[in-house]
Design a protein around this motif. Structure first.
Motif, PDB file in Angstrom:
ATOM      1  N   ILE A  43      -4.452  -1.813   1.134  1.00 49.51           N
ATOM      2  CA  ILE A  43      -5.867  -1.509   0.955  1.00 49.51           C
ATOM      3  C   ILE A  43      -6.264  -1.609  -0.522  1.00 49.51           C
ATOM      4  O   ILE A  43      -7.443  -1.601  -0.866  1.00 49.51           O
ATOM      5  N   ILE A  44      -5.286  -1.789  -1.385  1.00 55.03           N
ATOM      6  CA  ILE A  44      -5.567  -2.072  -2.798  1.00 55.03           C
ATOM      7  C   ILE A  44      -6.468  -3.304  -2.906  1.00 55.03           C
ATOM      8  O   ILE A  44      -7.116  -3.525  -3.923  1.00 55.03           O
ATOM      9  N   LEU A  45      -6.541  -4.078  -1.809  1.00 54.46           N
ATOM     10  CA  LEU A  45      -7.448  -5.229  -1.771  1.00 54.46           C
ATOM     11  C   LEU A  45      -8.876  -4.803  -2.115  1.00 54.46           C
ATOM     12  O   LEU A  45      -9.596  -5.531  -2.811  1.00 54.46           O
ATOM     13  N   VAL A  46      -9.294  -3.641  -1.622  1.00 53.81           N
ATOM     14  CA  VAL A  46     -10.634  -3.146  -1.954  1.00 53.81           C
ATOM     15  C   VAL A  46     -10.784  -3.066  -3.479  1.00 53.81           C
ATOM     16  O   VAL A  46     -11.763  -3.552  -4.053  1.00 53.81           O
TER      17      VAL A  46
ATOM     18  N   ASN B 213       8.350   1.212  -1.845  1.00 54.94           N
ATOM     19  CA  ASN B 213       7.153   1.305  -1.020  1.00 54.94           C
ATOM     20  C   ASN B 213       6.353   2.547  -1.425  1.00 54.94           C
ATOM     21  O   ASN B 213       5.132   2.496  -1.594  1.00 54.94           O
ATOM     22  N   ALA B 214       7.071   3.652  -1.609  1.00 52.20           N
ATOM     23  CA  ALA B 214       6.415   4.884  -2.047  1.00 52.20           C
ATOM     24  C   ALA B 214       5.815   4.702  -3.443  1.00 52.20           C
ATOM     25  O   ALA B 214       4.692   5.150  -3.716  1.00 52.20           O
ATOM     26  N   PHE B 215       6.540   4.017  -4.326  1.00 50.26           N
ATOM     27  CA  PHE B 215       6.025   3.747  -5.674  1.00 50.26           C
ATOM     28  C   PHE B 215       4.700   2.994  -5.601  1.00 50.26           C
ATOM     29  O   PHE B 215       3.727   3.346  -6.255  1.00 50.26           O
ATOM     30  N   THR B 216       4.690   1.921  -4.804  1.00 49.09           N
ATOM     31  CA  THR B 216       3.472   1.130  -4.688  1.00 49.09           C
ATOM     32  C   THR B 216       2.336   2.000  -4.170  1.00 49.09           C
ATOM     33  O   THR B 216       1.203   1.911  -4.653  1.00 49.09           O
ATOM     34  N   GLY B 217       2.660   2.855  -3.182  1.00 52.20           N
ATOM     35  CA  GLY B 217       1.645   3.763  -2.656  1.00 52.20           C
ATOM     36  C   GLY B 217       1.029   4.591  -3.769  1.00 52.20           C
ATOM     37  O   GLY B 217      -0.196   4.696  -3.885  1.00 52.20           O
ATOM     38  N   LEU B 218       1.877   5.141  -4.612  1.00 50.50           N
ATOM     39  CA  LEU B 218       1.366   5.976  -5.707  1.00 50.50           C
ATOM     40  C   LEU B 218       0.547   5.154  -6.696  1.00 50.50           C
ATOM     41  O   LEU B 218      -0.475   5.607  -7.203  1.00 50.50           O
ATOM     42  N   LEU B 231     -10.893   6.052  -0.699  1.00 51.13           N
ATOM     43  CA  LEU B 231     -10.068   5.397   0.320  1.00 51.13           C
ATOM     44  C   LEU B 231      -8.733   4.943  -0.281  1.00 51.13           C
ATOM     45  O   LEU B 231      -7.671   5.175   0.296  1.00 51.13           O
ATOM     46  N   LEU B 232      -8.807   4.298  -1.451  1.00 52.74           N
ATOM     47  CA  LEU B 232      -7.571   3.864  -2.107  1.00 52.74           C
ATOM     48  C   LEU B 232      -6.709   5.070  -2.433  1.00 52.74           C
ATOM     49  O   LEU B 232      -5.492   5.056  -2.283  1.00 52.74           O
ATOM     50  N   LEU B 233      -7.392   6.125  -2.890  1.00 55.28           N
ATOM     51  CA  LEU B 233      -6.662   7.327  -3.280  1.00 55.28           C
ATOM     52  C   LEU B 233      -5.911   7.910  -2.081  1.00 55.28           C
ATOM     53  O   LEU B 233      -4.701   8.178  -2.152  1.00 55.28           O
ATOM     54  N   ILE B 234      -6.615   8.070  -0.958  1.00 57.62           N
ATOM     55  CA  ILE B 234      -5.977   8.692   0.211  1.00 57.62           C
ATOM     56  C   ILE B 234      -4.915   7.757   0.804  1.00 57.62           C
ATOM     57  O   ILE B 234      -3.780   8.169   1.064  1.00 57.62           O
ATOM     58  N   GLY B 235      -5.282   6.482   0.995  1.00 59.87           N
ATOM     59  CA  GLY B 235      -4.334   5.532   1.575  1.00 59.87           C
ATOM     60  C   GLY B 235      -3.058   5.460   0.747  1.00 59.87           C
ATOM     61  O   GLY B 235      -1.945   5.565   1.275  1.00 59.87           O
ATOM     62  N   GLY B 236      -3.218   5.313  -0.558  1.00 62.76           N
ATOM     63  CA  GLY B 236      -2.060   5.202  -1.439  1.00 62.76           C
ATOM     64  C   GLY B 236      -1.212   6.457  -1.431  1.00 62.76           C
ATOM     65  O   GLY B 236       0.016   6.399  -1.353  1.00 62.76           O
ATOM     66  N   THR B 237      -1.870   7.609  -1.479  1.00 62.67           N
ATOM     67  CA  THR B 237      -1.120   8.868  -1.503  1.00 62.67           C
ATOM     68  C   THR B 237      -0.340   9.072  -0.214  1.00 62.67           C
ATOM     69  O   THR B 237       0.814   9.515  -0.228  1.00 62.67           O
ATOM     70  N   LEU B 238      -0.982   8.748   0.921  1.00 62.78           N
ATOM     71  CA  LEU B 238      -0.301   8.873   2.218  1.00 62.78           C
ATOM     72  C   LEU B 238       0.998   8.086   2.198  1.00 62.78           C
ATOM     73  O   LEU B 238       2.060   8.570   2.613  1.00 62.78           O
ATOM     74  N   VAL B 239       0.910   6.846   1.725  1.00 66.99           N
ATOM     75  CA  VAL B 239       2.102   6.000   1.701  1.00 66.99           C
ATOM     76  C   VAL B 239       3.117   6.538   0.699  1.00 66.99           C
ATOM     77  O   VAL B 239       4.323   6.549   0.959  1.00 66.99           O
ATOM     78  N   GLY B 240       2.611   7.029  -0.437  1.00 70.22           N
ATOM     79  CA  GLY B 240       3.514   7.599  -1.429  1.00 70.22           C
ATOM     80  C   GLY B 240       4.307   8.759  -0.853  1.00 70.22           C
ATOM     81  O   GLY B 240       5.526   8.833  -0.990  1.00 70.22           O
ATOM     82  N   ALA B 241       3.615   9.658  -0.156  1.00 76.88           N
ATOM     83  CA  ALA B 241       4.285  10.838   0.393  1.00 76.88           C
ATOM     84  C   ALA B 241       5.182  10.470   1.565  1.00 76.88           C
ATOM     85  O   ALA B 241       6.351  10.870   1.631  1.00 76.88           O
ATOM     86  N   SER B 242       4.641   9.662   2.496  1.00 78.89           N
ATOM     87  CA  SER B 242       5.446   9.339   3.674  1.00 78.89           C
ATOM     88  C   SER B 242       6.625   8.458   3.275  1.00 78.89           C
ATOM     89  O   SER B 242       7.716   8.582   3.823  1.00 78.89           O
ATOM     90  N   GLY B 243       6.420   7.573   2.294  1.00 78.80           N
ATOM     91  CA  GLY B 243       7.513   6.725   1.826  1.00 78.80           C
ATOM     92  C   GLY B 243       8.632   7.543   1.221  1.00 78.80           C
ATOM     93  O   GLY B 243       9.812   7.249   1.411  1.00 78.80           O
ATOM     94  N   THR B 244       8.260   8.593   0.513  1.00 79.75           N
ATOM     95  CA  THR B 244       9.276   9.443  -0.110  1.00 79.75           C
ATOM     96  C   THR B 244      10.112  10.155   0.950  1.00 79.75           C
ATOM     97  O   THR B 244      11.343  10.151   0.898  1.00 79.75           O
ATOM     98  N   ILE B 245       9.439  10.725   1.943  1.00 81.89           N
ATOM     99  CA  ILE B 245      10.194  11.457   2.972  1.00 81.89           C
ATOM    100  C   ILE B 245      11.008  10.487   3.823  1.00 81.89           C
ATOM    101  O   ILE B 245      12.148  10.762   4.189  1.00 81.89           O
ATOM    102  N   LEU B 246      10.440   9.306   4.073  1.00 88.35           N
ATOM    103  CA  LEU B 246      11.165   8.302   4.854  1.00 88.35           C
ATOM    104  C   LEU B 246      12.434   7.863   4.117  1.00 88.35           C
ATOM    105  O   LEU B 246      13.491   7.670   4.724  1.00 88.35           O
ATOM    106  N   THR B 247      12.321   7.738   2.798  1.00 84.10           N
ATOM    107  CA  THR B 247      13.490   7.387   2.000  1.00 84.10           C
ATOM    108  C   THR B 247      14.588   8.437   2.186  1.00 84.10           C
ATOM    109  O   THR B 247      15.761   8.107   2.367  1.00 84.10           O
TER     110      THR B 247
END
Lengths: 107, 456
Positions: A43-46, B213-218, B231-247
């Motif tokens: 979504i960084i595309l935005v 993946n988590a890094f990119t999210g952050l 939107l970027l903030l929430i989407g990125g943070t979600l991936v950052g957090a979930s990526g960390t726990i998944l790791t």
């Protein structure tokens, strides 16, 4: 509230949400989950589109356009590949598919 | 300022991302979850084009078209075995995009926090990009899969990390004005990323992908902060957090800690290994003998590994299992959490061959059944059945939960050669008196077994 602090608040809450949502997933789904999460940060595309739309000069526009291409790859490719993986889990494909897929091997 | 309706739409899309992740956590809802995420992303893109007054519109649309033209066919056609490296690559380009966005925004970041976030994003984005490219090269076997520890590696890593921080601070003090400083920061970030991933051994690479993946999210979250987009903030943070726990979850499935995976090679504790074939005597047999063993067993447990996938033998193994079941043999597949090249990878590969979900046994169930099984048929797997993980504390894989194939009445290995597995260590089980080896490419051997079974 200062807009900066408001965003920071959202950030902190989103950390907990992300943590909670995936904390109980079975190892069966680790691969698709990782791939799906990977697509979401596309979504960084935005952001890439917005900065390119406001860029001045050829240099900035070029960098912006590179960012757009990269982000599109991440977003679109990520969702497509995740869907392909998950399609197999649903197991609704006709059995005829199996033969075709088998013939496409990499030997 | 973005109109309220657009902000609300972005918020809705962010909520959909949460639901998408939630959906992906269960097999029944996973596909719907992924599609929901894709739909939300599409809506967000349309809104973006409407509300931001964008210049260079034609160029932007063209760039998106180029991205789609490359991304979609690649994602459609990639072999399921090559999935991990493709995910790594997509992750890397996302990180690169986040870094570039932050770089462009750096000079216009108005206040303290956004500037700091922009500087951090440039650094993290370029680390994620170069790190992912290295993981791609390793998984695609374009470079060695073994850990690479450059001389003075830790020192180099520490220095480049320190330079990154120093450059970041300088940029920050300079109000982000020094464009060349930003470029330099990105360049050093690329070096940090490479040094970060080089020492990681082949079998551990997927865990690093998850971490990157988590890094990119952050990085995406931080750039959302910079341009003030929730939107970027929430989407990125979600991936950052979930990526960390998944790791962490993945590392647990392998019985390792994340720290030992990342830095273990420097202490000699990683999956370094030799890679040389052993010359010790083993017992091998032909397909006919093995077919008889299988046909007159009461219970056979198949232990599939990456070798099965490489040989594209998922479909042949299913044919074999169907034949055995027709003869009244009870058959199940024992799936190790990290079978294949990525956690859960084997489930994807077997699902591709239409193996019924009920036949896939998770590790605990499988180990219970292996105790009473007559034959454990190990196809293209090695490290996940290596008893050294239980018995020899000096072994690199010591502590990793394994499938107890050695508890079965007899063990049959289908192997291409005596070369060790991905982790590069010898497997004592191959020399066990209960073990029979059938040499050859997994698909050829399985086909021979199917023919032999039919003629019994």
């Amino acid at each position: 509230m200062d807009p900066s602090i408001a965003l920071l608040t959202v950030f902190v809450l989103a950390i907990f949400t992300g943590y909670e949502v995936v904390s109980k997933v079975s190892s069966t789904l680790h691969t698709p989950l990782m791939s799906g999460a990977n697509a979401i940060h596309g979504i960084i595309l935005v952001g890439a589109v917005v900065v390119t739309g406001h860029a001045d000069g050829a240099g900035e526009v070029t960098i912006g356009l590179i960012a757009v291409v990269l982000a599109t790859l991440n977003l679109v490719g990520g969702f497509v590949v995740t869907d392909r993986m998950l399609e197999m889990f649903s197991g609704k494909r006709p059995p005829a598919d199996t033969e075709v897929a088998a013939g496409k091997g990499t030997e | 300022m973005i109109p309220v309706w657009a902000q609300v739409t972005y918020l809705g899309a962010a909520a959909c991302f949460v639901l998408a992740l939630k959906g992906l956590s269960s097999p029944k809802t996973a596909r719907a979850g992924n599609l929901l995420g894709a739909g939300a992303a599409l809506v967000a893109m349309v809104v973006t084009f409407i509300v931001y007054e964008l210049d260079n519109l034609a160029l932007i649309v063209a760039a998106i078209a180029v991205g789609c033209l490359i991304g979609v066919p690649v994602a459609r056609r990639v072999a399921m075995t090559a999935m991990p490296q493709l995910v790594a690559l997509f992750n890397g380009v996302g990180g690169g995009a986040a870094g570039l966005v932050a770089y462009l925004e750096m000079s216009s970041a108005p206040t303290v926090f956004p500037l700091a976030a922009a500087v951090a994003t440039v650094a993290v984005g370029s680390i994620a990009f170069s790190g992912s490219v290295v993981t791609f090269l390793k998984l695609q076997e374009l470079m060695t899969t073994r850990p690479v520890t450059p001389p003075a590696g830790p020192a180099l890593f520490a220095i480049s990390l320190a330079v990154t921080v120093a450059l970041g601070a300088a940029l920050y003090a300079d109000d982000g004005a020094g464009v060349w400083l930003g470029a330099l920061l990105g360049a050093v970030g690329l070096i940090v990323g490479i040094l970060f991933v080089l020492p990681v051994g082949g079998a551990d690479v997927p865990i690093v992908i998850s971490l990157l993946n988590a890094f990119t999210g952050l990085a995406v979250a931080a750039s959302g902060y910079v341009i003030g987009n929730a939107l970027l903030l929430i989407g990125g943070t979600l991936v950052g957090a979930s990526g960390t726990i998944l790791t962490r979850l993945m590392a647990q499935a392998m019985g390792r800690s994340v720290v030992s995976i990342l830095f273990g090679a420097f202490k000699g504790g990683s999956t370094a290994g030799g890679g040389a074939a052993s010359a010790r005597p083993v017992r091998s047999a032909g397909p006919d003998d093995v077919a008889i063993m299988l046909a007159y067993a009461r219970r056979v447990i198949v232990v599939p590994g990456y070798g099965l996938a490489v040989a594209q033998a998922q479909h042949t193994i299913r044919e074999l299992v169907d034949l055995l079941e027709k003869r009244g043999v009870e058959v199940g597949y024992a799936i190790h959490p990290v079978a294949g090249r990525m956690p859960g990878h084997m489930n994807v590969l077997l699902a591709e061959a239409n193996v019924p979900y009920e036949q896939l046994l998770e590790m605990d169930t499988a180990n219970g059944q292996l105790r009473t099984a007559d034959v454990a048929l190990v196809v293209g797997a090695n490290d996940v059945v290596n008893p050294a993980a239980r018995t020899s504390p000096g072994s690199p894989i010591y502590g990793m939960p394994i499938l107890d194939a050695d508890h079965a009445g007899a063990i049959v290995f289908l192997k291409r050669s005596m070369r060790p597995g991905f982790a590069g260590i010898e497997n004592e089980l191959l020399f066990d008196p209960k073990t029979t080896l059938l040499f050859g490419d997994a698909k050829a051997s399985l086909t021979a077994l199917v023919t032999a079974l039919k003629s019994l």
